[in-house]
Design an enzyme around this catalytic site. Sequence first.
Site, short mmCIF file in Angstrom:
data_model
loop_
_atom_site.label_atom_id
_atom_site.label_comp_id
_atom_site.label_asym_id
_atom_site.label_seq_id
_atom_site.Cartn_x
_atom_site.Cartn_y
_atom_site.Cartn_z
N GLY A 16 0.84 -1.24 -0.03
CA GLY A 16 -0.01 0.02 -0.10
C GLY A 16 0.80 1.40 0.19
CB SER A 17 0.25 4.53 1.07
OG SER A 17 -1.27 4.56 0.51
CB THR A 18 4.11 1.49 3.82
OG1 THR A 18 3.99 0.14 3.12
CG2 THR A 18 3.08 1.41 4.77
#
Lengths: 617, 359
Positions: A325-327
């Site tokens: 995801g956005s990590t």
Amino acid sequence: MVSRSGMGQASGEDAIVRQRLKLAGIIALILAAILLARLYSLQVSQYARYQTLSLDNHIRLQALSPVRGLILDRNGVVLAQNTAVYALKVTPERVPDMDLMLAEVGQIIDLSDQEIIAFKQRSSRRPGFKKQLLKTQLDDAEAAKFAVNEYRFPGVTLEAVLHRDYPFAELTAHFLGYVGRISEKDQNRLEEEKYKGISHTGKSGIEKQYERALVGSTGFEEVEIDAHGRTLRTISREGAIPGDNLRLTIDIELQREARRALGASRGAVVAMDPSSGEVLAMVSNPSFDPNLFVDGIDHATYSALRSLKDKPFLNRALHGRYAPGSTIKPIFAEVVMEEGIDPDESVFCPGWYMLPGSTRQYRCWKKTGHGRVDLHAALEQSCDVYFYEMGKRLGIGQMSGVLKKFGLGSPSGVDLPGEPDGLVPSAEWKLATRNEPWYPGEDLITAIGQGFLMTTPLQLARVASILATRGIVVQPRLLMSKNDPLSGDPKNLNNKKNTQNLHINTEAMDRVIRAMTAVMNSPRGTARMSGRRSAYSIAGKTGTAQVIAIAQGEEYDEDSIREEFRDHALFIAFAPVENPKIAIAVVVENGGSGAGVAAPLARKVLDHFFLKALERA
Amino acid sequence: MLRRKKLLFDGPLMIGLITLSFLGLFVIYSASGENFSVMVRQGIRLGIGWVVMILVAQISPETIKRFSPHLFIVGVVVLISVLLVGVVAKGAQRWLDLGVFRFQPSELMKLALPMMVAWLMTRDKLPPTFTIILLALVLTAIPAGLVVIQPDLGTGIMLAASGLLVIFLSGIRWRHLMMMLATVAAVAPFLWSQLHDYHRQRILTLFDPWADPMGSGYQTIQAQIAIGSAGIWGKGWLQGSQSHLEFIPERSTDFIFAVFAEEFGLIGVLILIVLYLFIVGRCLAMAYQTKETYSRLLIGALALTFFFYLFVNLGMVSGILPIVGVPLPLVSYGGTSMLTLMAAFGIIMGMHSRRRLMT
């Protein structure tokens, strides 16, 4: 005197008897020769055989089991130890009537059907002169009860044996692993000579990884025994050498705190020291009690655990594969700058993105849009549209290059068995495995850490640590030192740090870290709630990974979606920003949003880490 | 006095017996697990045996011959009575408790039976007629049978052997001998059915002791291991692991040869057998030199029975004969049989010493 004629008879008679005497003498000589031939055969021709049989008769080579090394945490807390327990062992050959014996022993101490079946299975596969375990972990009362009756049961002995014990049970199960009885499969793998007198071997985790160091070496004792099996004297003795004690980098207190923070959620937490790669905590939940495996878990319990949907045996921290995801965005932010794209250039986010010539909408997590965002704001607020645009510009080739540079898609080299690769997709990979071309839309979803990209929590923790050290790649490890069990001195300490400098542009790194700090404490930072009022500075990045695809025009409604299809919550962070001491990755399966679930959880762990450090200081 | 001196010494035989006796004492000490008192007791028995031998040597051959039937009849009566009132020892009725000491009547018969058969044979001209042979066989079978039903198969066989040896020495015609053998072969299945189970087991064990290594084959196997593991030079006196760690059952009695062979190896075995052959050979030579048939038959039969003891004992210990309880003469621990043997040598010496007087 009797007359001479009575005693002395005709000379013919003399001849007869004399002849017979000669004949008898010859026969006697022949018989003596037969005896000698027989004795020659025994003592000369078959000497070697009988010599061996004679030695086998009265010399027994007894293996002396070495004590397995202890495993300690970084502060010396014992994570795996050996405790003495009483065990009942049976030499099947010496038991006159096995069923009768089992029935009678069963009257003295409890023998479960399972124990009896397991014992029979074990003894049917091994030679009858080998001792087999009948029952382990007898309590003192049972041991005493049997001891007074022992004389009634030839071939059955009560022995105090050292038993591997994991005092933290579930808490350490995944990284520590466990030992188990040596199976037939293990026998093919292990050197038979080295494992004489050793019944257990590491089956997973650290116990397996450092088996060679932990196991020590078997000693041997040659004893003389008499016909009744009594030991008369020791002929020679070579003591067993205990295995090394292992000191791990794990901080069991931090581990416990991370586990507590996870609560009932399925997920993983990995914390490490970014400068050394020392893994401080590695939690996977749910877990299991490794002590069940030491003497062989019974089939029913095993299959019950095995079939649980939550998969307690899975070490999610090491083996769990999650879309980051956005990590993943900080990595792409870095490459954006490296590629010469102006970080101050802004992209307009209306809440969605469309590729030219396509009608398909790629949504931002924020339906209303972020308006104009530059790189800093895009990271701070985790704007998807900005990264869609960057993904389009960079393309999969650039993206997979930088992902690999940050250690994704390949094992980190942590000292645990069976680490998976994860997956960094590329056009070539897709063509090779799926026989399909790479679509431009897939650039976009890769840019926000979705799609084919798969990472493990340990890999994410390492990404955090590379960011923390501004481009130094370290190899995560759990072993701090092997210590000599007697002197306690560390030995063959591997000081060779497997580090690699990525030589990332300093300015780019500064900007990324500034943005990640803003994530935690700017008013619009996604994890601002988790960064509030912290005594130390934190840089972090939230992530929320979709588990199922949401159809075009459809809404993601958390309440209406089945639990197992809810988003995974992710978060990576390091602290303090100026001089990072800890890097952390958190994954909560189906937890919802990274900001709402994973970040607060990480904060608890970080708080514990720094407060504990303060306390100690 | 001069005459007595002449009577007492047959130099070569004495040297052979003395050597064997002392050898036996060394072996007993080891076989008893270095028990000094056992050795002393055996030494005392030997001493008594020597006295008995010398005393018996004084009896004139004529007296021996004349009283052969009387001794035999007494022996048979005692054997019958022992079956009725004997003390049971080791599961068999072999002993007659005379208050002062226990007496094993089968021992008496070891002398009386060959004496009786020799007496019978010398009543007529040799070779014996068929009727005489039949009679001799009956006389042999009676005491042998009485001993076998005690039951003591080993001694029974030795008794039968002593009687049959006299018959053989007396020049039995070959066709009579063949008839005897044929008869034995014919009744063998019947004898087999009459054997005790443990005797049958022992015979079967002979063929494959490893079929039951912890049971019926144990003795045979352990004895063979003891003998075989010695090699040529042996493990050394008191160094036999098989005997000292009690792997050999009956190690100081019937299986003492295994102890000896383990400690002294093939060299020791060779010396021991040569020593026995020397004694037997000397006796046979004495029988040869004797001028009178009764003495010749008796000396020959006693000497050959002595050899037969050796053969059966070594054969069973080394695993070529079934295990029957036969001791190693003059070496095995035990009292009565040693006295009998020494008495037999007394008879031999006495008869031989007087050979010139009788010509």
